[in-house]
Design an enzyme around this catalytic site. Structure first.
Site, short mmCIF file in Angstrom:
data_model
loop_
_atom_site.label_atom_id
_atom_site.label_comp_id
_atom_site.label_asym_id
_atom_site.label_seq_id
_atom_site.Cartn_x
_atom_site.Cartn_y
_atom_site.Cartn_z
N CYS A 1 15.11 -18.00 -8.14
CA CYS A 1 16.30 -18.83 -8.34
C CYS A 1 16.90 -18.70 -9.74
CB CYS A 1 15.95 -20.29 -8.01
SG CYS A 1 17.39 -21.37 -7.77
N LYS B 1 6.76 -19.33 -11.17
CA LYS B 1 8.06 -19.23 -11.84
C LYS B 1 7.90 -19.43 -13.34
CE LYS B 1 12.75 -21.20 -11.39
NZ LYS B 1 13.55 -22.21 -10.65
N GLU C 1 12.62 -20.33 -1.99
CA GLU C 1 12.01 -21.29 -2.91
C GLU C 1 11.96 -22.67 -2.24
OE1 GLU C 1 12.90 -22.75 -7.51
OE2 GLU C 1 14.58 -22.36 -6.12
#
Length: 547
Positions: free
Chosen positions: A399, A349, A289
């Site tokens: 994440c 995301k 990321e």
């Protein structure tokens, strides 16, 4: 569900104790539950002390049983502080206590709620089971409230090393939490009855309490047999590139060209190592990321250096990037970069981090600190994606997303045979955050029966087998590349097939028992008004000493 019966308790005369005598036991019990919360924290990686979690719950039950709800709420809050304050210390690494302590306090308050409910149901037969269900219900609450929830303190994430881990394949993180809590509460009941010398009240108690403590462990060891490890769709060689950052901190974004160059450089070194025969040729490469916080679709220079790296290594790369939409707002994305065609697909995301990528109630919180203006204005994605990379069908959980059961499940069940977790932990320095997140990755591997590839900007990057064991990992703040062969698995686990149903059933059961406990408590109070006080003083002390 059969209504649980109220366990018989001897009648004890109510004796009011002086306030000073009442306060001393409260002080000592508060210290005891704070230490119990700290034990649960110590069970969390990077330590390999998974067995401390049941011990912490045993102490919590010893204190909570038979208390009034308001007293139990206090003890649960203190237990939560003992757990959450050290667990979430990483949130204050660069911003100080302004984020860390309020977040820890809020999470501790939410721990206090199920503990208050446990006190209400503690005198029902099967009290340790109801308490374990209530703990699961409390974790569910923390996972959805407030601001979309914060499931970081789930007990399951303390168990990547112990036998409870394998229960993830059957019922996900809620089943692990139920097992750990039930084991601990069973131990606490053994201790409570032993100290109070209450064996004569119910001769079955030693067997029942011991079974509550032992059966979850037995179930965990037995569940290992259902954890899949075979390569159902063959194998691939994966590479996780960790380019590192020039320096840790909140301003790492100001170094974004250096971060991109680091990942390009380390990928080219990987390509050179392949040509030299030092490592096998990977079938796919995963960048972390924020590896390119420069939008390569708008910045030609960034596009060219990423494309050079992809052509040099000769295989698809999943590139963590930040793209700016037509509305001028950023998106946290992973780009599928083909060595011939360039960027061909993207995943945005979906579960954004409050107070980091987004800022709820920005105007309100600005009254307390201007640090809120550091928080981003990212736009969330809407759909899971699977990247076709050679033979691999790669599900993505970026994440913070890996902490959320539903987000990961949706991605995995979208036709995947491998799970990738690109992450960026540079803003948290050398704290325990990255190890806590790696524990989540290992639990997800077992829960979904997939190998997991973790690529971090600054560490820890890792390759995880479908049984949750580590193949290899990197150090913090080093440039590195992990190259390993992993199995591709297509089977769905029992946990995947059941989905969220186990958690919903546990939460519903907890609410039913809580209602029954409230009704039973009202009946006891009515009986007390006519001269009897069933259940007062659960440890054989005058009821005036209970709170």
């Amino acid at each position: 569900m059969v209504a649980p019966a109220v366990s018989p308790e001897p009648e004890i005369e109510r004796v009011e104790a002086p306030a000073r005598r009442r306060w001393l036991p409260v002080s000592l019990r508060s210290l005891l539950v704070a230490a119990a919360g700290a034990l649960v924290y110590l069970s969390v990686p990077p330590r390999v002390l998974w067995w401390l979690a049941p011990v912490g719950f045993a102490v919590l039950w010893f204190v909570l049983h038979g208390r009034r709800a308001r007293g139990a709420f206090w003890y649960g809050f203190v237990f939560g502080l003992g757990f959450m304050v050290p667990l979430l210390a990483w949130t204050g690494v660069f911003v100080g206590p302004v984020a860390w302590l309020p977040l820890s306090g809020l999470e501790a308050l939410l721990v206090g709620l199920p503990c208050a409910a446990m006190a209400v149901t503690s005198r029902l037969r099967g009290g340790v089971l109801w308490a374990a269900l209530l703990w699961v219900a409390g974790e569910y609450l923390r996972s959805v409230f407030p601001f979309g929830g914060f499931p970081w303190g789930r007990v399951a994430f303390s168990q990547p090393e112990g036998p409870f881990l394998f229960l993830a394949a059957l019922g996900g993180t809620p089943l692990i939490a139920l097992a750990v809590a039930l084991c601990g509460f069973g131990l606490g009941e053994v201790a409570r009855r032993s100290v109070a010398r209450r064996a004569g009240v119910d001769r079955a108690w030693p067997v029942v309490a011991a079974l509550a403590a032992v059966l979850p462990l037995v179930a965990g060891f037995s569940a290992r047999a259902v954890v899949g490890r075979d390569a159902q769709a063959g194998e691939v060689v994966v590479a996780a590139v960790q380019g590192n950052v020039p320096r840790a901190g909140l301003d790492f974004n100001a170094q974004r060209r250096a971060v991109l160059d680091n990942h390009v450089k380390r990928t080219k070194q990987l390509a050179a190592d392949v040509r030299a025969g030092k490592v096998p040729r990977p079938d796919l490469v995963l960048w972390p990321e924020n590896a390119s916080d420069i939008d390569p679709l708008r910045n030609r220079d960034a596009y060219e250096v990423i494309d050079q790296a992809a052509r040099d290594v000769g295989v698809p790369i999943a590139v963590g990037s930040v793209l700016v939409g037509d509305d001028g707002l950023p998106r946290n994305v992973v780009l599928l970069w083909d060595p011939v065609r360039g960027p061909v697909e993207q995943y945005t995301k979906r579960q954004l981090q409050p107070f980091g990528e987004t800022m709820p109630w920005r105007g309100f919180f600005r009254l307390f600190t201007s640090a809120v203006d550091r928080a981003g204005r990212f736009v969330p994605g809407t759909d899971p994606s699977v990247f076709a990379m050679d033979r691999a069908r790669v599900a993505l959980a970026t994440c913070y997303e890996v902490a959320f059961d539903g987000v990961v499940r949706e991605s995995v069940l979208n036709g995947s045979n491998l799970l990738a977790v690109p992450t960026n932990n540079a803003t948290f320095g050398r704290s325990e955050m990255t190890y806590q997140q790696l524990a989540m990755d290992r639990v997800r591997a077992v829960e979904h029966g997939r190998a997991v590839v973790v690529a971090a900007t600054s560490g820890v990057s890792a390759i995880v087998r479908p049984d949750g064991s580590l193949v290899s990992s990197t150090d913090l703040f080093t440039a590195d590349a992990l190259v390993e062969r992993v199995p591709l698995r297509t089977a769905t686990t029992i946990a995947d097939r059941l989905g969220a149903w186990p958690e919903w059933v546990m939460v519903a059961g907890a609410l039913v028992v809580l209602v029954f406990g409230l009704v039973s408590g009202r009946r006891r109070r009515s009986a007390a008004r006519v001269g009897s006080v069933p259940g007062a003083g659960d440890l054989g002390v005058p009821s005036g000493l209970t709170d």
